[in-house]
Each structure stands twice: as structure tokens, then as C-alpha cells.
Design a protein around this motif. Sequence first.
Motif: not given
Length: 489
Positions: A185-191
Amino acid sequence: MKKGLTKEWKNLVEYPNGVTLNFTEIPGVMFNAKNVSNCSITGNMSRKHRLNHTNLISSRIENLNAKSVSFYNVDLKDCHINRSTFQNCNLNHASHNNNLLSNSHFSKCTFNQTAITLSDFRDCTFQECDFTNVIISDCRFFNCSFAKCTTSNKMIESSILLDCSFSYSRLEYETITGNFGIEASRCDNCTFVFRQRGDKKINLTEFTSELSKFQNTSNRIEEFRLAYFLKPSIISEPSDEVESLFVVNDWIGLSKNPNRFRLHIERLHEFLLYQFDQDKVRLRTLAQLFEVSAKLSDAFASKPEFIDLQRTSDGVFLSLERILEKYLDAAEDLLLDYEEAGYCRILVEGPLEKEYYYEKLRPLLDIAPVTFGKIVKHNSPNELYLHWEKIKDAWPYILFIFTTKFKVELNKLDVQTRKIRSKENNILRDNQMFKIENTGLNKSEALSFRLKTLLPGHHELSLVVQFSLPRYKQLMKTLKGWINFEPKS
């Protein structure tokens, strides 16, 4: 040395030991000393200031603004960096060891071929930084953020990341399973990357759906980290992933690699304590780790070659003992006060026939043979008298109530807000002291009991009790709360 430098500054840059270096006052210089030790470093640094492979040791760097400065091959050891900014700086080919960094910002900096170990990062931000070929090991990150950062490997291992966020960054599967605390939930637009698939980058949804194909690990700790990444609430409720952490034989097997054992148990201990302080871990979980550490200490005591591991286990044991002893003291006091026959009152949901509660609470009655007395009817829930011959028979009921999620809020309201809240809650009289806001299953399938009260003096009391124990859903539909104890007259 820059021409024209005064004798005083020459001494500072050639023998920088135990002095204050304010780079705003120092002209562009190149340090010739091997080490800068026990110094206070501050001011504005620019490309004119060159450290020339000079190491920073046991120094405090505070309110430093470094812009386009080369820290190439500059080792940092035992330093505290606080309230400082590094912009477009070169921190490549270095070793950063046992440092504390707080309230600092790194923007467009490079850390290529740098090793970072045994360091704490608190309230730090990394924006558009290059971590190519970097390994950050055995570190702690608290409330840090990584935005638009690049890396060529897992970057972080054997570390703790608490309340940290990632955005537009690359994360490997091993980064998640190799550290405590990373949350989806704390990873925004990550690959996300599975190295087994040739470094192909995928989004979070694809990554989640592919996990079952790669979840081929017999390492219970890695399984727990991955489960926590997907659903952090597992630490607040009974779960197989949490229970599997406390298998003594697994830890003994891990002791074949002493360093790995030490890292895992110390990091797990620290992770659970932090979450306990945040009211996210049940007391039972700490008690389980307490019991495991005691058994491990006993197992290692008979093997002289494992003396260091015994000391590690003892350290975890003693730390948890200090926390648990106050709960044990309270339990002991309760046992002494109510050792003989007595009764208590509990809140229950259901009809007025005692047979209903004997049926619904059967799992508890099987291990705690109490008897039910009278039932006092209320709007909801009702009041049930629970009688025991020995207090130990009531203890499972006490633990059941005490291991739920519990929250109380008391807010002071201004007069206008009080009028609005009174209207919203249909509280029309000052002597109407409480209002049940909601009782039922919420979205997370946890049973909640909410209470909101307006008190004299423009105060509002909010009470929330949430039962997040899936194994006891049937019990929770019946058992609502605890009122008080009464010794038998």
C-alpha cells in the motif's frame, strides 16, 4: 591547497580534528588530510570544496547544504547527519558504516558501488537518486521515502523499513522477502521484478498475481515478509504466517548460519516491538517470541560453540521480559484478589436463555468450565453473570477480551461543534451520556463495537472495540465485552 588561504584555514583543512568546519566561511579548498575526525560540519558546500578521498569519522554534520559536491571514495563512519541537504552530489565508491541520518534530503545523488551498513535513517527522503550496484545491509529506515530512484539489484537486504514509501521506483522480489516492513500500500506506481523472469518489469497487480508461481521458499521468515507486504493486518490477528515464525526447530536449523540467525531474530524482535508500540501487534505474539527465545537459549547452552547465539537469544528474552512482566504482575494481582470463588459480568449478544450461551461459547467452556448465572436484559448487548470456583477458569475469557483491538478517544469540543454533534447523534439532553454508533461486521470482516459519548464540559468520548480474531468469529457474535469482577459474598 588553494592559494591565499590563511594560516588558520590551512591548519583546519590539513589537521581537521575536533574543530568546527563552517563551509560558508571556508573558501574553495582541497583537503589533504586522510581523515576528518570528531568535527562539527555545517554551512554551504559547493564544487569548489574537494575532500580528495578524505574520510569523515565520528563527526556531526548538521544544517549542511551540499550542492554538486564530490564525496567520491569518501568513507563515512560513526557520523550523525542531521537536517542536511545533498543535491546532485557524487557519493560513489565509498563505505558508509554505523551512521545516523535524520531529517535529511538527497536529490539527484549517485551512490554507485557504495556499501551502506549498520546505519539508521529517520525521516529522510531520496529523490531521483541512483543506487546502481549498491548494497544497503543491516540498516533501519523509519518514515523514509524513495521517489523515482533507480537501482540495478535488490539494493536493500537484512534491514527494517518502517512506515517507508516508494514511488516510481524499481523493487525486486528479493527486496521484499529480504527485509521487514515493506508494504504494498506504500508503493505508488512502482515496477516490480522477478529476476527468475529475466528482469522483466511489471506493475503491482501483475506482481501480486504472479507471486504464487514464485513463492517456492521453505524460509518461514521470507514467507512472513511477503505476506505482510500484501496484508500488513496479519500481525494484528491470528494468521498462519505469524504462527509459523515461532517454530523452535526452524530457528535451530537456521543457527547453522550464525550471522543469518542473529540478523533474523534481532530484526524480527525489533520489528514486532515497534509494531507493538503502534498497537498493531497482540501481546500474545510477543509472548510467543519470548517463549521461543527461552527455548533457544536452553538449546544453545549445552553447546559451547553456540555461546554467541545463546547471548543473542538471551538479549531478546530479557528485552521482552521487561515488557511482559508488568502484564504478568497485573495477572498475579488479579489472581490473588480473586483466587477463590467469585463472579464477573460480561456483555453478550443473544437471547435471555442460558442454554444459548452454553452452546455458542462451547469452545471456551471446554477449557474453562465456568457456570452462567442470571442474565440482565439491556437494549443491546445483554449482561451475563459468569461464576467460577477458581479464577484460572475465567482466565481464557479475560485473555479473549484483552487481546482484542481497543481504541478510546476523548475530544474537547467548542460550543458550536457540540451543538452540531448533538444534532447528528440525536443527543438532545446533557444527561444522555452515550450513543452506540455502530455494531456489526466491517469491511475487513472484523466485529466492531463503537461508542460515542458527549460528556459535560464540551467533551466527546469515542470508544471502538474491534475483534479481529477470525478463528473465534462465532464466539465474537456472542461475547461482547467485560464489565467488572465481584468476589463471592
